[in-house]
Design a protein around this motif. Structure first.
Motif, PDB file in Angstrom:
ATOM      1  N   CYS A 273      41.651  -6.061 -45.621  1.00  0.00           N
ATOM      2  CA  CYS A 273      40.178  -5.945 -46.432  1.00  0.00           C
ATOM      3  C   CYS A 273      40.694  -7.403 -47.358  1.00  0.00           C
ATOM      4  N   LEU A 274      41.698  -7.441 -48.218  1.00  0.00           N
ATOM      5  CA  LEU A 274      41.930  -8.557 -49.154  1.00  0.00           C
ATOM      6  C   LEU A 274      42.027  -9.647 -48.548  1.00  0.00           C
ATOM      7  N   ASN A 275      42.844  -9.691 -47.508  1.00  0.00           N
ATOM      8  CA  ASN A 275      43.558 -11.051 -47.082  1.00  0.00           C
ATOM      9  C   ASN A 275      42.732 -11.596 -45.980  1.00  0.00           C
ATOM     10  N   THR A 276      41.948 -10.989 -44.992  1.00  0.00           N
ATOM     11  CA  THR A 276      41.192 -11.565 -43.871  1.00  0.00           C
ATOM     12  C   THR A 276      40.016 -10.899 -43.705  1.00  0.00           C
ATOM     13  N   ASP A 329      46.664  -5.632 -56.041  1.00  0.00           N
ATOM     14  CA  ASP A 329      47.234  -4.822 -55.144  1.00  0.00           C
ATOM     15  C   ASP A 329      48.862  -5.241 -54.950  1.00  0.00           C
ATOM     16  N   SER A 330      49.413  -6.079 -55.814  1.00  0.00           N
ATOM     17  CA  SER A 330      50.431  -6.764 -55.762  1.00  0.00           C
ATOM     18  C   SER A 330      51.785  -5.839 -55.795  1.00  0.00           C
ATOM     19  N   VAL A 331      52.880  -6.274 -55.335  1.00  0.00           N
ATOM     20  CA  VAL A 331      54.337  -5.157 -55.349  1.00  0.00           C
ATOM     21  C   VAL A 331      54.631  -5.035 -56.840  1.00  0.00           C
ATOM     22  N   GLU A 332      54.348  -6.185 -57.671  1.00  0.00           N
ATOM     23  CA  GLU A 332      54.697  -5.886 -59.252  1.00  0.00           C
ATOM     24  C   GLU A 332      53.704  -4.754 -59.806  1.00  0.00           C
ATOM     25  N   ARG A 333      52.619  -4.713 -59.317  1.00  0.00           N
ATOM     26  CA  ARG A 333      51.556  -3.736 -59.976  1.00  0.00           C
ATOM     27  C   ARG A 333      51.989  -2.265 -59.490  1.00  0.00           C
ATOM     28  N   TYR A 334      52.366  -2.129 -58.267  1.00  0.00           N
ATOM     29  CA  TYR A 334      52.622  -0.997 -57.561  1.00  0.00           C
ATOM     30  C   TYR A 334      54.162  -0.546 -58.209  1.00  0.00           C
ATOM     31  N   THR A 335      54.942  -1.320 -58.289  1.00  0.00           N
ATOM     32  CA  THR A 335      56.318  -1.059 -58.679  1.00  0.00           C
ATOM     33  C   THR A 335      56.257  -0.216 -60.070  1.00  0.00           C
ATOM     34  N   GLY A 336      55.302  -1.205 -60.849  1.00  0.00           N
ATOM     35  CA  GLY A 336      55.108  -0.776 -62.350  1.00  0.00           C
ATOM     36  C   GLY A 336      54.386   0.618 -62.587  1.00  0.00           C
TER      37      GLY A 336
END
Length: 712
Positions: A273-276, A329-336
């Motif tokens: 959804c986000l990328n393509t 939706d980034s790795v950083e956000r979800y890790t946080g």
């Protein structure tokens, strides 16, 4: 006529009951008085007494009259335990069945018309577990039997199921009362027969089938897991495979409730959804719409101009939209947020183990209490000779290809007339491509009503798309697609071929087949989104039946909550109100049933339609193309479904989604103040059209006479 005959028969039975004073005899004291007198006659004429007793019992039960319990005592007093039980057992079942049928023929249609949506879930449960429900109710005397007869008649439980379960379920209670009747002289009231101990025993017997069912379910689960060794402890509470909409929401819910969760993604966070998909396509559609507005600026009293489209910059804007949303939706956000995010390819090794081939080259194994498969879907590629060698693009691969172009591709062939094919065809045509859209069916957007398909095709052709319906792709040759139409071959030349015939769930490579998880077109799940393994769930496109981002997020709640807390309570996924939008210009939005689906399902409906050409805001903005169409049951304002074609239809649809979700009818929409001038007024005016069709003509005629009288 059938209803009338049933009503007359019931009325006759009730009248006879009252006229002959039957109620005076159907008491404990009344039975005691009569029993001695009848006993002598019974000894001389047993067949007549048994027959008359049987018919009277059937009549009393069928008409739901009081006295069946007392007659059961009388059977014991007159006939003894064995014969009395046989007579009462069959008479009570026959009478209950007749009462059931009377309720079904007289009341069910009216009840279903009024409460059909609410009864749908009840009927689904009865179809699955009706015998268990009925047996439990029959075994517990707290439920009056005549109420059970009437209520069950309103449902869709099968007649034969109702009859045999009633026969078995009432048998023990019948024996207790018949046996008590053999000691009639010692009985003062019915209350003394069913002691608390007897009632508890009945209740335990009633729930016995459910206990047995739970045990069978436990045995089945044990059998499913046979051959696998369950870990003694677990690294995670939940592992989620796939970081699209379903995976992100599943992981977020788990982290929010303080579960230890790992989210595995092999490609880009945010999924298709986000990328393509949703994000880039909508960004492209917006640029294309602005170009079209420039080209037709005279619609707004301005001088039209042919837009210059620096295509590379246009696609860069699309990519910029993706980059702006990426941090959400980034790795950083979800890790946080407390999610352990692992970039790599996840594979289910056994029901409790996921092996991850990490992007850094390592291999990681995690044991987990539960797993959610959220692998999404990819473009469906048809088997067409020459297609593989043609360099075709899909909605997944086209963005990188378009980003290398200085101008829009000159000649584009789009294979597919569904939402994706229509959206891409219109957007590229407006940005300067010569687009030919090829659809095998006789119309585009085949899941919509024909009038909606006509609007869609008109919008496409107005934007310059050459729409070829009833054209079946045969093969691809160098620079051209060969299709069959009306028995003849048609050549469609192209520089770029885009395949957009649908999407298929990603099912292979995740170890599902290795551990025996069933798959068809999607992962096979139950109503709780569980696979054959009760601790492995699926959500989103990989689970179906819908391929919408919002549905994936919706399913994720059910999958993750059931995976984490299913040992206490599991929730069935709710698909009753699912909106869908095709982002053509004008947009096409729908929720609930359309006319084609209502007819296919045999649902009675009427149509209310409001044309946007009469809406002030639409006129002011030169956006008058389209309509609002609402389906309701005949004579009622309950919303069965709504379809909107027009500017911002996706936004306007939200009011109908809310109304259907919370059982609000068109009268409620009509009574809601809508800001003027707004497009949202279209919903109110559609409700007004329904109201006009159902205005009380007789009352208005009387009011007219009143006003005439008032004028003298």
């Amino acid at each position: 006529m059938k209803k009338l005959l049933i009503i007359l028969a019931l009325a006759a039975l009730i009248a006879a009951y009252v006229f002959f004073g039957v109620g005076d005899y159907l008491t404990v004291d009344g039975i005691k008085r009569v029993a001695g007198e009848v006993d002598g006659y019974y000894q001389r004429h047993p067949v007549q007494v048994i027959g008359l007793f049987f018919l009277t019992y059937v009549a009393v039960t069928a008409a739901s009259l009081p006295g069946a319990a007392v007659m059961t005592l009388a059977a014991g007093a007159l006939f003894g335990v064995l014969l009395g039980t046989v007579v009462v057992s069959f008479a009570s079942t026959l009478g209950a069945t007749l009462a059931f049928l009377a309720s079904r023929y007289v009341l069910r249609d009216a009840i279903e018309t009024r409460f059909g949506e609410r009864l749908r879930t009840v009927n689904a449960g009865l179809e699955r577990d009706g015998a268990f429900y009925l047996f439990t109710i029959r075994m517990i005397p707290l439920f009056p039997f005549f109420v059970v007869n009437l209520v069950m008649g309103l449902t869709r439980i099968r007649l034969w199921t109702y009859a045999w379960v009633s026969q078995v379920g009432m048998l023990l209670g019948t024996i207790v009362y018949v046996n008590a009747g053999t000691q009639l002289a010692q009985i003062d009231s019915l209350a003394g027969i069913a002691s608390p101990a007897v009632l508890v025993s009945f209740a335990l017997l009633g729930i016995a089938p459910w206990i047995a069912k739970a045990i069978i379910g436990w045995i089945k689960r044990r059998k499913v897991y046979s051959g696998f060794i369950r870990p003694k402890s677990f690294d995670r509470n939940l592992v989620v495979i796939g970081a699209g909409s379903a995976g992100l929401v599943s992981a977020l819910i788990a982290a929010t409730v303080k579960a230890k969760v790992t989210l595995v993604e092999a490609n880009k966070m945010g999924g298709d959804c986000l990328n393509t998909g949703c994000v880039p396509s909508k960004a492209l559609i917006k640029s294309a719409k602005v170009a079209e507005q420039m080209r037709h600026a005279d619609r707004y009293g301005l001088k039209p101009v042919e837009p210059e489209v620096p295509f590379r910059e246009t696609i860069e804007r699309v990519m910029g939209a993706i980059r702006t949303i990426e941090p959400h939706d980034s790795v950083e956000r979800y890790t946080g947020l407390g999610v352990d995010v692992v970039e790599g390819y996840g594979r289910v090794v056994d029901p409790w183990t996921v092996e991850i081939a990490r992007k850094d080259g390592g291999v990681q194994r995690l044991t987990t209490r539960a797993i959610v498969i959220a692998a999404g879907a990819g473009p469906l590629i048809p088997s067409i000779p020459g297609l593989e060698a043609s360099g075709y693009l899909t909605s997944d691969t086209m963005w990188d290809a378009l980003a290398t172009m200085d101008r829009a591709p000159a000649r584009v062939a789009v294979l597919g007339g569904g939402p994706i094919g229509c959206e891409l065809s219109q957007a590229l045509a407006r940005l300067g491509s010569q687009v030919t859209q090829v659809e095998m069916a006789d119309r585009v957007l085949g899941r919509e009503d024909p009038d909606v398909s006509l609007e869609a095709q008109a919008a496409l052709e107005s934007s310059g798309v050459n729409v070829l319906t009833a054209h079946r792709a045969l093969r691809v040759e160098t620079g051209k697609l060969i299709a069959e139409h009306g028995g003849a071959e048609v050549e469609i030349a192209f520089d770029t071929l885009i395949v957009a015939v649908g999407r298929a769930a990603r099912l292979s490579g995740y170890g599902l087949e290795d551990i025996g998880i069933d798959t068809a077109k999607t992962v096979v799940t139950d109503e709780f989104l569980a696979t054959k393994f009760p601790n492995i769930y699926a959500a989103g496109d990989v689970a179906g039946p819908f391929q919408f981002t919002h549905t994936a997020s919706h399913q994720a709640w059910f999958a993750s909550v059931n995976a984490l807390f299913g040992q206490f309570k599991r929730f069935k996924a709710d698909y009753r109100v699912i909106p869908a939008v095709t982002f053509l210009d004008p947009e096409i939005a729908r929720v609930g049933l359309n006319e084609a689906e209502a007819e296919a399902q045999g649902v009675a409906y009427e149509v209310t339609r409001y044309e946007l050409g009469g809406l002030d805001r639409a006129i002011a903005e030169s956006e008058t193309q389209g309509f609002v169409k609402v389906l309701t049951p005949p004579g009622k304002d309950t919303i069965l479904g709504a379809t909107i074609v027009g500017a911002h239809a996706g936004e306007l649809l939200a009011e109908y989604v809310l109304a259907m979700k919370h059982k609000l009818g068109l009268n409620k929409i009509l009574g809601t103040i809508h800001s003027y001038p707004t497009l949202a007024e279209a919903n109110k005016f559609a409700a007004g059209e329904w109201k006009k069709k159902h205005k009380p003509e007789t009352l208005l005629s009387l009011v007219e006479r009143y006003h005439t009288w008032r004028r003298g």
